[in-house]
Design an enzyme around this catalytic site. Structure first.
Site, PDB file in Angstrom:
ATOM      1  N   LYS A 142     -87.651 -25.088-105.301  1.00 21.26           N
ATOM      2  CA  LYS A 142     -88.505 -24.121-104.606  1.00 21.26           C
ATOM      3  C   LYS A 142     -88.853 -24.601-103.207  1.00 21.26           C
ATOM      4  O   LYS A 142     -89.041 -23.812-102.304  1.00 21.26           O
ATOM      5  CB  LYS A 142     -89.819 -23.941-105.371  1.00 21.26           C
ATOM      6  N   LYS A 157     -80.464 -30.724-106.514  1.00 13.91           N
ATOM      7  CA  LYS A 157     -80.696 -29.526-107.331  1.00 13.91           C
ATOM      8  C   LYS A 157     -81.325 -28.414-106.494  1.00 13.91           C
ATOM      9  O   LYS A 157     -81.985 -28.675-105.486  1.00 13.91           O
ATOM     10  CB  LYS A 157     -81.600 -29.874-108.520  1.00 13.91           C
ATOM     11  N   LYS A 202     -91.388 -37.532-105.132  1.00  8.38           N
ATOM     12  CA  LYS A 202     -92.529 -36.873-104.474  1.00  8.38           C
ATOM     13  C   LYS A 202     -93.191 -37.820-103.468  1.00  8.38           C
ATOM     14  O   LYS A 202     -93.624 -37.391-102.392  1.00  8.38           O
ATOM     15  CB  LYS A 202     -93.565 -36.401-105.506  1.00  8.38           C
TER      16      LYS A 202
END
Ligand code: AMP
Length: 325
Positions: free
Chosen positions: A192, A189, A107
Protein backbone atom coordinates in the site's frame (compact mmCIF):
# COMPACT_ATOMS: atom_id res chain seq x y z
CA UNK A 1 -9.25 -15.18 11.72
CA UNK A 2 -7.44 -12.48 9.83
CA UNK A 3 -7.24 -8.74 9.37
CA UNK A 4 -6.15 -5.90 7.12
CA UNK A 5 -4.84 -2.50 8.23
CA UNK A 6 -6.78 0.58 7.13
CA UNK A 7 -3.66 2.33 5.88
CA UNK A 8 -4.66 2.93 2.28
CA UNK A 9 -6.38 1.44 -0.73
CA UNK A 10 -6.36 -2.35 -0.98
CA UNK A 11 -4.35 -3.83 -3.83
CA UNK A 12 -4.06 -7.11 -5.69
CA UNK A 13 -1.67 -8.45 -3.03
CA UNK A 14 -4.31 -7.99 -0.35
CA UNK A 15 -6.87 -9.64 -2.62
CA UNK A 16 -4.88 -12.71 -3.70
CA UNK A 17 -2.88 -13.02 -0.46
CA UNK A 18 -5.81 -12.64 1.90
CA UNK A 19 -9.36 -11.69 0.87
CA UNK A 20 -9.80 -14.37 -1.79
CA UNK A 21 -9.28 -16.98 0.91
CA UNK A 22 -11.57 -15.16 3.36
CA UNK A 23 -14.34 -15.46 0.79
CA UNK A 24 -13.62 -19.15 0.24
CA UNK A 25 -13.44 -19.88 3.98
CA UNK A 26 -16.71 -18.19 4.86
CA UNK A 27 -18.68 -21.13 3.44
CA UNK A 28 -17.19 -23.82 5.69
CA UNK A 29 -15.54 -22.17 8.69
CA UNK A 30 -16.54 -20.05 11.65
CA UNK A 31 -14.76 -16.84 10.56
CA UNK A 32 -13.58 -13.59 12.17
CA UNK A 33 -12.26 -10.88 9.85
CA UNK A 34 -11.36 -7.44 11.07
CA UNK A 35 -10.17 -4.04 10.00
CA UNK A 36 -6.96 -3.73 12.01
CA UNK A 37 -7.26 -0.06 13.02
CA UNK A 38 -5.14 -0.45 16.19
CA UNK A 39 -2.33 -1.94 14.15
CA UNK A 40 -2.43 1.03 11.80
CA UNK A 41 -1.39 3.33 14.68
CA UNK A 42 2.07 1.72 14.70
CA UNK A 43 2.90 3.47 11.43
CA UNK A 44 0.04 5.97 10.95
CA UNK A 45 -0.39 7.84 14.26
CA UNK A 46 -2.37 10.63 12.59
CA UNK A 47 -6.04 9.57 12.80
CA UNK A 48 -7.59 12.25 10.56
CA UNK A 49 -8.05 9.81 7.68
CA UNK A 50 -8.84 6.80 9.87
CA UNK A 51 -12.64 6.87 9.62
CA UNK A 52 -12.63 7.11 5.83
CA UNK A 53 -9.99 4.40 5.61
CA UNK A 54 -11.90 2.04 7.92
CA UNK A 55 -15.06 2.51 5.84
CA UNK A 56 -13.10 1.92 2.66
CA UNK A 57 -11.48 -1.33 3.84
CA UNK A 58 -14.87 -2.62 5.01
CA UNK A 59 -16.45 -1.74 1.67
CA UNK A 60 -13.54 -3.33 -0.18
CA UNK A 61 -13.88 -6.58 1.78
CA UNK A 62 -17.60 -6.74 1.09
CA UNK A 63 -17.18 -5.82 -2.59
CA UNK A 64 -14.77 -8.76 -2.95
CA UNK A 65 -17.49 -11.13 -1.78
CA UNK A 66 -17.28 -11.25 2.02
CA UNK A 67 -20.75 -11.65 3.50
CA UNK A 68 -21.23 -9.88 6.88
CA UNK A 69 -24.09 -12.28 7.64
CA UNK A 70 -21.85 -15.32 7.27
CA UNK A 71 -18.75 -14.03 9.11
CA UNK A 72 -17.95 -11.66 11.94
CA UNK A 73 -16.67 -8.61 10.03
CA UNK A 74 -15.60 -6.07 12.62
CA UNK A 75 -13.31 -3.29 13.61
CA UNK A 76 -10.40 -4.30 15.90
CA UNK A 77 -10.81 -1.38 18.33
CA UNK A 78 -14.48 -2.30 18.92
CA UNK A 79 -13.43 -5.50 20.68
CA UNK A 80 -11.88 -4.22 23.91
CA UNK A 81 -10.71 -7.65 25.08
CA UNK A 82 -8.02 -7.46 22.36
CA UNK A 83 -6.14 -4.84 24.34
CA UNK A 84 -6.34 -6.85 27.56
CA UNK A 85 -4.96 -10.01 25.97
CA UNK A 86 -2.27 -7.92 24.23
CA UNK A 87 -1.12 -6.71 27.66
CA UNK A 88 -0.91 -10.24 29.09
CA UNK A 89 0.93 -11.58 26.03
CA UNK A 90 3.40 -8.69 26.19
CA UNK A 91 4.62 -10.16 29.48
CA UNK A 92 5.46 -13.38 27.64
CA UNK A 93 7.20 -11.67 24.71
CA UNK A 94 10.94 -10.95 24.73
CA UNK A 95 12.29 -7.79 23.17
CA UNK A 96 15.33 -9.63 21.77
CA UNK A 97 13.20 -11.92 19.60
CA UNK A 98 10.88 -9.10 18.51
CA UNK A 99 13.84 -7.00 17.38
CA UNK A 100 14.76 -9.77 14.93
CA UNK A 101 11.38 -9.66 13.15
CA UNK A 102 11.84 -9.02 9.41
CA UNK A 103 8.84 -6.65 9.15
CA UNK A 104 10.11 -4.67 12.17
CA UNK A 105 13.56 -4.29 10.63
CA UNK A 106 11.95 -3.19 7.33
CA UNK A 107 9.81 -0.57 9.07
CA UNK A 108 12.80 0.75 11.03
CA UNK A 109 14.67 1.14 7.75
CA UNK A 110 11.70 2.93 6.13
CA UNK A 111 10.93 5.31 9.05
CA UNK A 112 13.86 5.52 11.47
CA UNK A 113 12.22 8.58 13.09
CA UNK A 114 9.15 6.61 14.26
CA UNK A 115 10.33 3.44 15.96
CA UNK A 116 7.69 3.22 18.67
CA UNK A 117 7.19 0.33 21.11
CA UNK A 118 3.92 -0.58 19.38
CA UNK A 119 5.84 -1.24 16.19
CA UNK A 120 8.15 -3.61 18.05
CA UNK A 121 5.22 -5.46 19.64
CA UNK A 122 3.15 -5.60 16.42
CA UNK A 123 3.38 -9.44 16.38
CA UNK A 124 2.11 -9.54 19.98
CA UNK A 125 -1.02 -7.56 19.08
CA UNK A 126 -1.52 -9.80 16.08
CA UNK A 127 -1.21 -12.87 18.31
CA UNK A 128 -3.82 -11.33 20.65
CA UNK A 129 -6.26 -10.86 17.72
CA UNK A 130 -5.84 -14.47 16.68
CA UNK A 131 -5.73 -16.18 20.09
CA UNK A 132 -8.72 -14.18 21.33
CA UNK A 133 -10.91 -16.31 19.05
CA UNK A 134 -8.79 -19.44 19.54
CA UNK A 135 -8.33 -19.40 15.78
CA UNK A 136 -6.44 -22.28 14.19
CA UNK A 137 -6.35 -21.06 10.59
CA UNK A 138 -5.13 -17.64 9.60
CA UNK A 139 -5.50 -16.77 5.91
CA UNK A 140 -2.59 -14.41 5.17
CA UNK A 141 0.01 -13.71 2.51
CA UNK A 142 3.58 -14.97 2.67
CA UNK A 143 4.84 -11.80 4.38
CA UNK A 144 2.97 -12.80 7.56
CA UNK A 145 4.54 -16.24 8.05
CA UNK A 146 6.99 -15.08 10.73
CA UNK A 147 4.21 -13.32 12.66
CA UNK A 148 2.30 -16.59 12.81
CA UNK A 149 5.37 -18.24 14.29
CA UNK A 150 5.23 -15.65 17.08
CA UNK A 151 1.54 -16.34 17.65
CA UNK A 152 2.34 -20.05 18.11
CA UNK A 153 5.21 -19.21 20.45
CA UNK A 154 2.99 -17.04 22.66
CA UNK A 155 0.17 -19.60 22.64
CA UNK A 156 2.61 -22.28 23.76
CA UNK A 157 4.31 -20.09 26.36
CA UNK A 158 0.95 -19.15 27.81
CA UNK A 159 -0.26 -22.76 27.87
CA UNK A 160 2.99 -23.89 29.44
CA UNK A 161 2.90 -21.31 32.19
CA UNK A 162 -0.81 -21.03 32.99
CA UNK A 163 -2.45 -24.18 31.59
CA UNK A 164 -3.85 -25.21 28.25
CA UNK A 165 -6.05 -22.44 26.80
CA UNK A 166 -4.94 -21.74 23.21
CA UNK A 167 -4.66 -23.93 20.10
CA UNK A 168 -1.68 -23.30 17.80
CA UNK A 169 -2.61 -21.04 14.87
CA UNK A 170 -1.20 -21.62 11.39
CA UNK A 171 -1.04 -19.51 8.23
CA UNK A 172 -3.67 -20.98 5.91
CA UNK A 173 -4.10 -21.22 2.16
CA UNK A 174 -6.11 -24.39 1.55
CA UNK A 175 -2.93 -26.52 1.57
CA UNK A 176 -1.33 -24.38 -1.16
CA UNK A 177 1.81 -22.29 -0.77
CA UNK A 178 1.26 -18.84 0.72
CA UNK A 179 0.92 -16.11 -1.89
CA UNK A 180 3.27 -13.20 -2.54
CA UNK A 181 2.03 -10.80 -5.23
CA UNK A 182 5.06 -8.96 -6.66
CA UNK A 183 5.14 -5.26 -7.35
CA UNK A 184 5.06 -4.10 -10.99
CA UNK A 185 8.53 -2.57 -10.82
CA UNK A 186 10.04 -5.95 -9.99
CA UNK A 187 11.19 -4.70 -6.56
CA UNK A 188 9.69 -6.73 -3.72
CA UNK A 189 6.03 -7.27 -2.89
CA UNK A 190 3.10 -5.14 -3.95
CA UNK A 191 2.30 -2.84 -1.02
CA UNK A 192 0.00 0.00 0.00
CA UNK A 193 2.76 2.40 0.91
CA UNK A 194 5.77 1.85 -1.33
CA UNK A 195 5.78 2.84 -5.04
CA UNK A 196 2.08 3.57 -5.79
CA UNK A 197 2.65 3.25 -9.54
CA UNK A 198 3.87 -0.30 -9.00
CA UNK A 199 0.73 -1.46 -7.17
CA UNK A 200 -2.64 -2.24 -8.74
CA UNK A 201 -5.39 -1.04 -6.42
CA UNK A 202 -8.94 -2.41 -6.39
CA UNK A 203 -10.09 1.21 -6.69
CA UNK A 204 -7.97 2.02 -9.76
CA UNK A 205 -9.78 3.37 -12.84
CA UNK A 206 -9.39 1.38 -16.07
CA UNK A 207 -6.99 3.88 -17.65
CA UNK A 208 -4.80 3.93 -14.56
CA UNK A 209 -4.63 0.13 -14.59
CA UNK A 210 -3.59 0.13 -18.26
CA UNK A 211 -0.94 2.76 -17.64
CA UNK A 212 0.56 0.94 -14.67
CA UNK A 213 0.65 -2.44 -16.40
CA UNK A 214 2.28 -0.99 -19.53
CA UNK A 215 5.02 0.44 -17.28
CA UNK A 216 5.86 -2.96 -15.73
CA UNK A 217 9.54 -3.70 -16.02
CA UNK A 218 10.53 -5.91 -19.00
CA UNK A 219 13.55 -6.11 -21.36
CA UNK A 220 14.45 -6.95 -24.99
CA UNK A 221 13.35 -10.55 -24.56
CA UNK A 222 15.34 -13.80 -24.34
CA UNK A 223 18.02 -14.54 -26.93
CA UNK A 224 18.36 -18.29 -26.34
CA UNK A 225 15.57 -20.86 -26.45
CA UNK A 226 14.15 -22.03 -23.09
CA UNK A 227 16.15 -19.48 -21.05
CA UNK A 228 15.39 -19.06 -17.37
CA UNK A 229 13.29 -15.93 -16.70
CA UNK A 230 14.75 -12.96 -14.83
CA UNK A 231 12.76 -12.17 -11.64
CA UNK A 232 10.93 -9.15 -13.12
CA UNK A 233 9.76 -11.20 -16.13
CA UNK A 234 8.69 -14.02 -13.80
CA UNK A 235 6.65 -11.36 -11.96
CA UNK A 236 4.77 -10.32 -15.12
CA UNK A 237 3.96 -13.98 -15.80
CA UNK A 238 2.98 -14.35 -12.14
CA UNK A 239 0.51 -11.47 -12.41
CA UNK A 240 -0.88 -12.95 -15.62
CA UNK A 241 -1.48 -16.28 -13.86
CA UNK A 242 -3.69 -14.45 -11.35
CA UNK A 243 -6.13 -12.98 -13.86
CA UNK A 244 -5.67 -14.43 -17.36
CA UNK A 245 -6.97 -17.64 -18.90
CA UNK A 246 -4.81 -20.79 -19.32
CA UNK A 247 -4.72 -20.43 -23.12
CA UNK A 248 -3.31 -16.90 -22.85
CA UNK A 249 -0.62 -17.99 -20.40
CA UNK A 250 0.35 -21.00 -22.52
CA UNK A 251 0.70 -18.78 -25.60
CA UNK A 252 3.04 -16.29 -23.93
CA UNK A 253 5.05 -19.06 -22.19
CA UNK A 254 5.67 -20.69 -25.55
CA UNK A 255 6.48 -17.32 -27.19
CA UNK A 256 9.00 -16.78 -24.41
CA UNK A 257 10.56 -20.19 -24.81
CA UNK A 258 11.03 -19.83 -28.56
CA UNK A 259 12.23 -16.21 -28.28
CA UNK A 260 9.33 -14.64 -30.21
CA UNK A 261 7.72 -12.94 -27.23
CA UNK A 262 6.64 -9.30 -27.63
CA UNK A 263 6.34 -7.86 -24.15
CA UNK A 264 4.27 -4.92 -25.44
CA UNK A 265 1.58 -7.37 -26.61
CA UNK A 266 1.84 -9.38 -23.42
CA UNK A 267 1.33 -6.29 -21.27
CA UNK A 268 -1.61 -5.11 -23.41
CA UNK A 269 -3.29 -8.46 -22.86
CA UNK A 270 -2.46 -8.39 -19.15
CA UNK A 271 -3.82 -4.85 -18.84
CA UNK A 272 -7.17 -5.85 -20.40
CA UNK A 273 -7.44 -8.94 -18.19
CA UNK A 274 -6.66 -6.79 -15.13
CA UNK A 275 -9.30 -4.23 -16.14
CA UNK A 276 -11.87 -7.02 -16.52
CA UNK A 277 -10.95 -8.34 -13.10
CA UNK A 278 -10.75 -5.07 -11.16
CA UNK A 279 -13.46 -2.95 -12.77
CA UNK A 280 -16.55 -4.83 -11.39
CA UNK A 281 -14.99 -4.85 -7.89
CA UNK A 282 -14.33 -1.09 -8.09
CA UNK A 283 -17.93 -0.40 -9.03
CA UNK A 284 -19.19 -2.44 -6.08
CA UNK A 285 -16.80 -0.66 -3.69
CA UNK A 286 -18.11 2.73 -4.76
CA UNK A 287 -21.75 1.67 -4.34
CA UNK A 288 -21.12 0.29 -0.82
CA UNK A 289 -19.10 3.35 0.26
CA UNK A 290 -22.07 5.55 -0.50
CA UNK A 291 -24.15 3.73 2.11
CA UNK A 292 -22.69 4.80 5.45
CA UNK A 293 -25.73 3.53 7.40
CA UNK A 294 -25.14 0.03 6.04
CA UNK A 295 -21.43 0.17 6.97
CA UNK A 296 -22.37 1.13 10.53
CA UNK A 297 -24.78 -1.79 10.76
CA UNK A 298 -22.08 -4.15 9.50
CA UNK A 299 -19.60 -2.91 12.12
CA UNK A 300 -22.12 -3.18 14.96
CA UNK A 301 -23.21 -6.67 14.01
CA UNK A 302 -19.57 -7.74 13.56
CA UNK A 303 -18.46 -6.30 16.90
CA UNK A 304 -21.33 -8.03 18.69
CA UNK A 305 -20.40 -11.43 17.21
CA UNK A 306 -16.67 -10.98 17.85
CA UNK A 307 -17.25 -9.78 21.42
CA UNK A 308 -19.15 -12.94 22.38
CA UNK A 309 -16.18 -15.07 21.36
CA UNK A 310 -13.64 -12.60 22.86
CA UNK A 311 -15.37 -12.46 26.26
CA UNK A 312 -15.52 -16.26 26.52
CA UNK A 313 -11.78 -16.53 25.90
CA UNK A 314 -10.76 -13.65 28.15
CA UNK A 315 -12.69 -15.12 31.11
CA UNK A 316 -10.82 -18.38 30.59
CA UNK A 317 -7.52 -16.49 30.33
CA UNK A 318 -8.11 -14.55 33.58
CA UNK A 319 -9.07 -17.74 35.37
CA UNK A 320 -6.01 -19.60 34.07
CA UNK A 321 -3.70 -16.74 35.08
CA UNK A 322 -5.14 -16.62 38.57
CA UNK A 323 -7.09 -13.36 38.38
CA UNK A 324 -9.85 -14.90 40.43
CA UNK A 325 -9.64 -13.23 43.83
P1 AMP B 1 -1.62 -5.37 5.23
O1 AMP B 1 -1.95 -4.61 3.98
O2 AMP B 1 -0.15 -5.37 5.52
O3 AMP B 1 -2.49 -5.02 6.40
O4 AMP B 1 -1.91 -6.90 4.88
C1 AMP B 1 -3.20 -7.45 4.83
C2 AMP B 1 -3.13 -8.85 4.24
O5 AMP B 1 -2.74 -8.80 2.88
C3 AMP B 1 -2.13 -9.77 4.94
O6 AMP B 1 -2.72 -11.06 5.03
C4 AMP B 1 -0.95 -9.79 4.02
O7 AMP B 1 -0.22 -11.01 4.10
C5 AMP B 1 -1.62 -9.67 2.66
N1 AMP B 1 -0.72 -9.04 1.68
C6 AMP B 1 -0.29 -7.75 1.68
N2 AMP B 1 0.52 -7.52 0.62
C7 AMP B 1 0.61 -8.71 -0.06
C8 AMP B 1 1.29 -9.13 -1.26
N3 AMP B 1 2.01 -8.29 -2.00
N4 AMP B 1 1.15 -10.43 -1.64
C9 AMP B 1 0.40 -11.30 -0.92
N5 AMP B 1 -0.28 -10.97 0.21
C10 AMP B 1 -0.18 -9.69 0.63
Amino acid sequence: MSGIRPTGYLHLGNYFGAIKNYVKMQEDYDCFFMVADLHSLTTHPDTKELKANVHRVLAENIACGLDPDKVALYCQSHVYETSELYLYLNMLAYTGELEKTVTFKDKVRQSPENVNAGLLTYPVLMAADILLHKAKYVPVGKDQEQHLEFARTYANRFNHRYGEVFPEPYAFNFNQQLVKVPSLDGAGKMSKSENQMAALFLADEDEVIRKKVMKAKTDQGPTAMDSPKPDYIENVFGLMKLVSGDDVITKFESDYNNCTIRYGDMKKQLAEDMVNFISPIRQKINAILNDEKYLHEVMEKGAAKATVSAKTTILEVREAMGFNY
